[in-house]
Write a protein that holds these residues in place. Sequence first.
Motif, short mmCIF file in Angstrom:
data_model
loop_
_atom_site.label_atom_id
_atom_site.label_comp_id
_atom_site.label_asym_id
_atom_site.label_seq_id
_atom_site.Cartn_x
_atom_site.Cartn_y
_atom_site.Cartn_z
N ASP A 14 -45.12 16.91 -25.53
CA ASP A 14 -44.30 18.29 -25.65
C ASP A 14 -42.88 17.98 -25.12
OD1 ASP A 14 -46.39 19.56 -26.80
OD2 ASP A 14 -47.20 20.34 -24.68
N LEU A 15 -42.97 17.07 -24.01
CA LEU A 15 -41.34 16.85 -23.53
C LEU A 15 -40.59 16.07 -24.39
CD1 LEU A 15 -42.15 16.35 -19.67
CD2 LEU A 15 -41.35 18.64 -20.75
N VAL A 16 -41.37 15.11 -25.05
CA VAL A 16 -40.66 14.23 -25.97
C VAL A 16 -40.05 15.24 -27.23
CG1 VAL A 16 -40.73 12.50 -27.83
CG2 VAL A 16 -41.80 12.16 -25.59
N SER A 17 -40.79 15.86 -27.76
CA SER A 17 -40.36 17.06 -28.71
C SER A 17 -39.14 17.83 -28.33
CB SER A 17 -41.46 17.88 -29.22
OG SER A 17 -42.48 16.93 -30.06
N LEU A 18 -39.32 18.62 -27.15
CA LEU A 18 -38.31 19.29 -26.37
C LEU A 18 -37.08 18.38 -26.37
CD1 LEU A 18 -37.47 21.94 -25.35
CD2 LEU A 18 -38.40 21.10 -23.20
N ALA A 19 -37.23 17.39 -25.82
CA ALA A 19 -35.86 16.38 -25.72
C ALA A 19 -35.18 16.20 -27.22
CB ALA A 19 -36.12 15.32 -24.91
N GLY A 26 -31.45 17.52 -28.48
CA GLY A 26 -30.42 16.56 -28.91
C GLY A 26 -30.46 15.48 -27.70
N ALA A 27 -31.40 14.93 -27.21
CA ALA A 27 -31.17 13.86 -25.95
C ALA A 27 -31.28 12.60 -27.09
CB ALA A 27 -32.70 13.95 -25.51
N ASP A 28 -30.41 11.81 -26.37
CA ASP A 28 -30.17 10.35 -27.03
C ASP A 28 -31.51 9.87 -27.05
OD1 ASP A 28 -30.78 8.96 -24.65
OD2 ASP A 28 -28.64 8.56 -24.23
N ASP A 29 -31.28 8.55 -27.79
CA ASP A 29 -32.82 7.70 -28.34
C ASP A 29 -33.23 6.90 -27.13
OD1 ASP A 29 -32.66 8.36 -30.94
OD2 ASP A 29 -31.46 6.74 -31.49
N VAL A 30 -32.27 6.73 -26.13
CA VAL A 30 -33.03 6.04 -24.79
C VAL A 30 -33.76 6.78 -23.99
CG1 VAL A 30 -32.16 4.95 -22.84
CG2 VAL A 30 -30.93 4.42 -24.69
N MET A 45 -28.53 -1.39 -22.32
CA MET A 45 -29.09 -0.43 -22.34
C MET A 45 -28.33 0.83 -21.60
SD MET A 45 -33.01 1.02 -21.42
CE MET A 45 -33.76 -0.06 -22.66
N ALA A 46 -28.02 1.90 -22.37
CA ALA A 46 -27.22 2.94 -21.95
C ALA A 46 -27.90 3.61 -20.69
CB ALA A 46 -27.02 3.91 -22.94
N SER A 47 -26.95 4.08 -19.72
CA SER A 47 -27.53 4.66 -18.51
C SER A 47 -27.70 6.24 -19.00
CB SER A 47 -26.51 4.48 -17.43
OG SER A 47 -27.06 5.12 -16.30
N ILE A 48 -28.75 6.92 -18.10
CA ILE A 48 -29.17 8.21 -18.46
C ILE A 48 -28.72 8.82 -17.00
CG2 ILE A 48 -30.68 10.03 -18.82
CD1 ILE A 48 -32.45 7.66 -20.01
N SER A 49 -27.69 9.92 -17.20
CA SER A 49 -27.62 10.74 -16.08
C SER A 49 -28.58 11.69 -16.03
CB SER A 49 -26.02 11.34 -16.26
OG SER A 49 -26.25 12.63 -17.03
N PRO A 50 -28.60 12.32 -14.59
CA PRO A 50 -29.33 13.26 -14.41
C PRO A 50 -29.03 14.79 -15.05
CG PRO A 50 -28.86 12.22 -12.33
CD PRO A 50 -28.00 11.60 -13.62
N ILE A 51 -27.94 14.87 -15.49
CA ILE A 51 -27.42 15.89 -16.26
C ILE A 51 -28.04 15.82 -17.71
CG2 ILE A 51 -25.39 17.16 -17.16
CD1 ILE A 51 -24.02 16.45 -14.30
N ASP A 52 -27.97 14.66 -18.00
CA ASP A 52 -28.37 14.47 -19.51
C ASP A 52 -29.90 14.63 -19.63
OD1 ASP A 52 -25.80 13.44 -20.68
OD2 ASP A 52 -26.46 11.63 -20.10
N LEU A 53 -30.66 14.46 -18.79
CA LEU A 53 -31.93 14.64 -18.56
C LEU A 53 -32.07 16.29 -18.25
CD1 LEU A 53 -35.03 13.71 -18.33
CD2 LEU A 53 -34.62 13.43 -15.74
N GLN A 54 -31.47 16.72 -17.62
CA GLN A 54 -31.69 18.15 -17.46
C GLN A 54 -31.44 19.06 -18.63
OE1 GLN A 54 -29.06 19.83 -14.42
NE2 GLN A 54 -30.05 21.75 -14.26
N LYS A 55 -30.45 18.76 -19.43
CA LYS A 55 -30.15 19.06 -20.77
C LYS A 55 -31.24 18.73 -21.66
CE LYS A 55 -25.11 19.16 -20.37
NZ LYS A 55 -23.94 18.38 -20.95
N ALA A 56 -31.72 17.77 -21.66
CA ALA A 56 -32.81 17.55 -22.63
C ALA A 56 -34.17 18.19 -22.25
CB ALA A 56 -32.90 15.86 -22.52
N LEU A 57 -34.29 18.59 -21.21
CA LEU A 57 -35.67 19.37 -20.89
C LEU A 57 -35.28 20.82 -20.55
CD1 LEU A 57 -37.03 16.51 -18.26
CD2 LEU A 57 -37.56 16.91 -20.83
#
Length: 64
Positions: A24-29, A33-37, A1-13
């Motif tokens: 709502d957070l799932v839709s926003l992510a 452009g958040a990745d599937d993981v 499973m791919a690792s998620i970085s805090p920066i990826d999370l910040q961009k997704a949210l």
Amino acid sequence: MASISPIDLQKALKGAEYPARRDDLVSLARDNGADDVLVEKLSNASTDEFDGPNDVQKVVFQDE
């Protein structure tokens, strides 16, 4: 499973307003452009509402 970085999370949210519902957070992510993981971790969260980014981080990073 791919690792998620805090920066990826910040961009997704980016643009999230708290408290926020899980769906709502799932839709926003997805829109941000958040990745599937990351989207899957949010979708499977046992919490229906998050008070802030720290709550989201606890769910996303709990198994890493």
